[in-house]
Write a protein that holds these residues in place. Structure first.
Motif, PDB file in Angstrom:
ATOM      1  N   SER A  25     125.722 112.126 -55.883  1.00  0.00           N
ATOM      2  CA  SER A  25     126.031 113.054 -55.047  1.00  0.00           C
ATOM      3  C   SER A  25     126.493 114.371 -55.641  1.00  0.00           C
ATOM      4  O   SER A  25     126.442 115.618 -55.037  1.00  0.00           O
ATOM      5  CB  SER A  25     127.488 112.665 -54.329  1.00  0.00           C
TER       6      SER A  25
ATOM      7  N   ASN B 281     114.097 106.241 -50.285  1.00  0.00           N
ATOM      8  CA  ASN B 281     115.298 106.603 -50.518  1.00  0.00           C
ATOM      9  C   ASN B 281     115.704 106.848 -52.047  1.00  0.00           C
ATOM     10  O   ASN B 281     116.764 107.129 -52.450  1.00  0.00           O
ATOM     11  CB  ASN B 281     116.325 105.175 -50.359  1.00  0.00           C
TER      12      ASN B 281
ATOM     13  N   ASN C  82     118.903 113.817 -46.562  1.00  0.00           N
ATOM     14  CA  ASN C  82     120.249 114.459 -46.736  1.00  0.00           C
ATOM     15  C   ASN C  82     120.329 114.966 -48.013  1.00  0.00           C
ATOM     16  O   ASN C  82     121.628 115.004 -48.469  1.00  0.00           O
ATOM     17  CB  ASN C  82     121.309 113.102 -46.489  1.00  0.00           C
TER      18      ASN C  82
ATOM     19  N   GLY D 220     123.390 115.097 -51.782  1.00  0.00           N
ATOM     20  CA  GLY D 220     123.635 116.044 -50.981  1.00  0.00           C
ATOM     21  C   GLY D 220     123.548 117.237 -51.456  1.00  0.00           C
ATOM     22  O   GLY D 220     123.114 118.289 -50.814  1.00  0.00           O
TER      23      GLY D 220
ATOM     24  N   THR E 168     117.914 109.854 -51.483  1.00  0.00           N
ATOM     25  CA  THR E 168     118.729 110.028 -50.471  1.00  0.00           C
ATOM     26  C   THR E 168     120.242 110.109 -50.643  1.00  0.00           C
ATOM     27  O   THR E 168     120.827 109.536 -51.663  1.00  0.00           O
ATOM     28  CB  THR E 168     118.523 108.693 -49.535  1.00  0.00           C
ATOM     29  N   ASN E 169     120.773 110.888 -50.007  1.00  0.00           N
ATOM     30  CA  ASN E 169     122.326 110.988 -50.196  1.00  0.00           C
ATOM     31  C   ASN E 169     122.681 111.853 -51.517  1.00  0.00           C
ATOM     32  O   ASN E 169     123.720 111.845 -51.943  1.00  0.00           O
ATOM     33  CB  ASN E 169     123.163 109.908 -49.861  1.00  0.00           C
TER      34      ASN E 169
ATOM     35  N   TYR F 131     119.647 107.458 -55.787  1.00  0.00           N
ATOM     36  CA  TYR F 131     120.554 107.155 -54.442  1.00  0.00           C
ATOM     37  C   TYR F 131     121.894 107.454 -54.764  1.00  0.00           C
ATOM     38  O   TYR F 131     122.606 106.946 -55.713  1.00  0.00           O
ATOM     39  CB  TYR F 131     120.278 105.782 -53.893  1.00  0.00           C
ATOM     40  N   GLY F 132     122.459 108.337 -53.790  1.00  0.00           N
ATOM     41  CA  GLY F 132     123.881 108.500 -53.802  1.00  0.00           C
ATOM     42  C   GLY F 132     124.326 109.171 -55.144  1.00  0.00           C
ATOM     43  O   GLY F 132     125.615 109.373 -55.343  1.00  0.00           O
TER      44      GLY F 132
END
Length: 372
Positions: free
Chosen positions: A269, A286, A321, A292, A289-290, A266-267
């Motif tokens: 990025s 998740n 995302n 990106g 998730t994120n 998660y995250g």
């Protein structure tokens, strides 16, 4: 305590109450400064010696495996703990506060070691290259909050317990020795300067939840961009790499993991590419998730057929995302099927469009996600 057997033990000539191989209580008949553990004892019950003010020296034999919490807590005269040849010690568990409030623990200047278990680092060096080679376990919180920048772990190390290196903000790299099989929860959490983790061997079977959470520099070393997880890895805990913002490539294709748990990445990025194992059956809530810029998700080796993967379930928001999931219908096409392995996640149609094309699912699709 109220049994006839216990009363008989207290009335005997022995200074020890022992059940099988478990030392339950130390009951000296007279003042003893030197205590030698009976050879049959392999485990010491919690608080067995707690508060004793007479013991100066205690001698362990090599068969002791387990020391319960607060076993020697507050032994105010204890200054010598003799483990014999440490290399031969069988100790694999040291309970919380087992030797707290003893002179022995306060006399140690750098490492507090019980047999082959490192329970605490009390030194001040930022570079550590002299860990005894025979250390097999780094215990909970042993290096937590320390300002170490570099460490060479012992070649015999097998376990890194939870929070062992928690909040070591300055630690820059770590090489996990080839015999390590276990990394506990939050073991390296919030090591914000940690750029590289290299697994020398392939025998790590478990990485606990949040083990590397918040390692925001992990993957930023230009010479070690790829994080490769070991082949025998079977368990990767929730949030294990959450918030690892510098990770770009993860290779876990050779692992034996069957579940990618909630918020694993998660995250992350900067994560752009990941190769999953064909043994993975589920991808949890998740998980990505994120992430990106995550564009490429592969299953198995390049020359393997991903349709043979074990994947049967992907949580609805597992890839929320991510660039991979947010793909648009390609130019010149009317629709797009987004699937991973045998699981269809999403059907997209170009809009606005009056064309209602027939939808032909690939032969390998066995499962269709909710609201696909």
């Amino acid at each position: 305590d109220d049994t006839k057997w216990y009363a008989e033990q207290l009335a005997s000539d022995s200074d020890f109450v022992i059940a099988g191989n478990l030392l339950i209580e130390y009951v000296p008949k007279e003042q003893q400064n030197l205590v030698t553990l009976p050879i049959e004892v392999t485990a010491i019950k919690e608080e067995a010696f707690m508060g004793n003010t007479d013991i100066v020296t205690i001698e362990f034999h090599s068969y002791v495996e387990f020391i319960g919490q607060r076993a020697f807590y507050g032994c105010s005269s204890l200054i010598n703990v003799d483990f014999g040849l440490a290399e031969l010690s069988s100790i694999s568990h040291v309970g919380e506060q087992a030797f707290d409030n003893t002179p022995w623990k306060s006399l140690e200047e750098k490492y507090i070691i019980v047999g082959t278990v490192l329970i605490q680092y009390v030194g001040t060096e930022t570079e550590i290259n002299d860990l005894p080679y025979y250390i097999t376990l780094i215990d909970e919180g042993a290096f937590a909050y320390k300002a170490i920048e570099q460490i060479t772990l012992s070649s015999e190390l097998k376990k890194i317990n939870k929070r062992a290196f928690y909040n070591c903000f300055n630690l820059e790299s770590v090489i996990i020795p080839e015999k390590v099989t276990f990394i506990g929860e939050e073991a390296f959490r919030n090591n914000t300067s940690l750029r590289t983790v290299i697994f020398e061997g392939n025998v790590v079977k478990e990485i606990g939840q949040k083990a590397f959470m918040g390692c925001s520099s992990l993957g930023s070393d230009v010479n070690n961009r790829i994080l490769t997880l070991p082949e025998e890895l079977e368990y990767l805990g929730e949030q294990a790499f959450e918030g690892c913002n510098s990770l770009t490539i993860v290779d876990m294709k050779d692992t034996d993991i069957t579940e990618l748990k909630a918020r694993t990445f998660y995250g992350a990025s900067s994560l752009n590419q990941i190769t999953l194992s064909k043994t993975i059956e589920t991808i949890g809530i998740n998980a990505f998730t994120n992430c990106g810029v995550l564009e490429t998700i592969k299953i198995g080796k390049d020359n393997e057929d991903a349709s043979n993967s074990a994947l049967i379930h992907i949580a609805n928001n597992a890839l929320l995302n991510t660039a991979w999931y947010l793909r648009s219908v390609p130019e010149g096409e009317e629709d797009l099927l987004i699937y991973l392995g045998n699981v269809l996640l999403k059907y997209k149609q170009k809009e606005p469009s009056d064309i209602k094309p027939d939808v032909i699912l690939p032969n390998n699709i066995k499962y269709i996600a909710d609201s696909a």
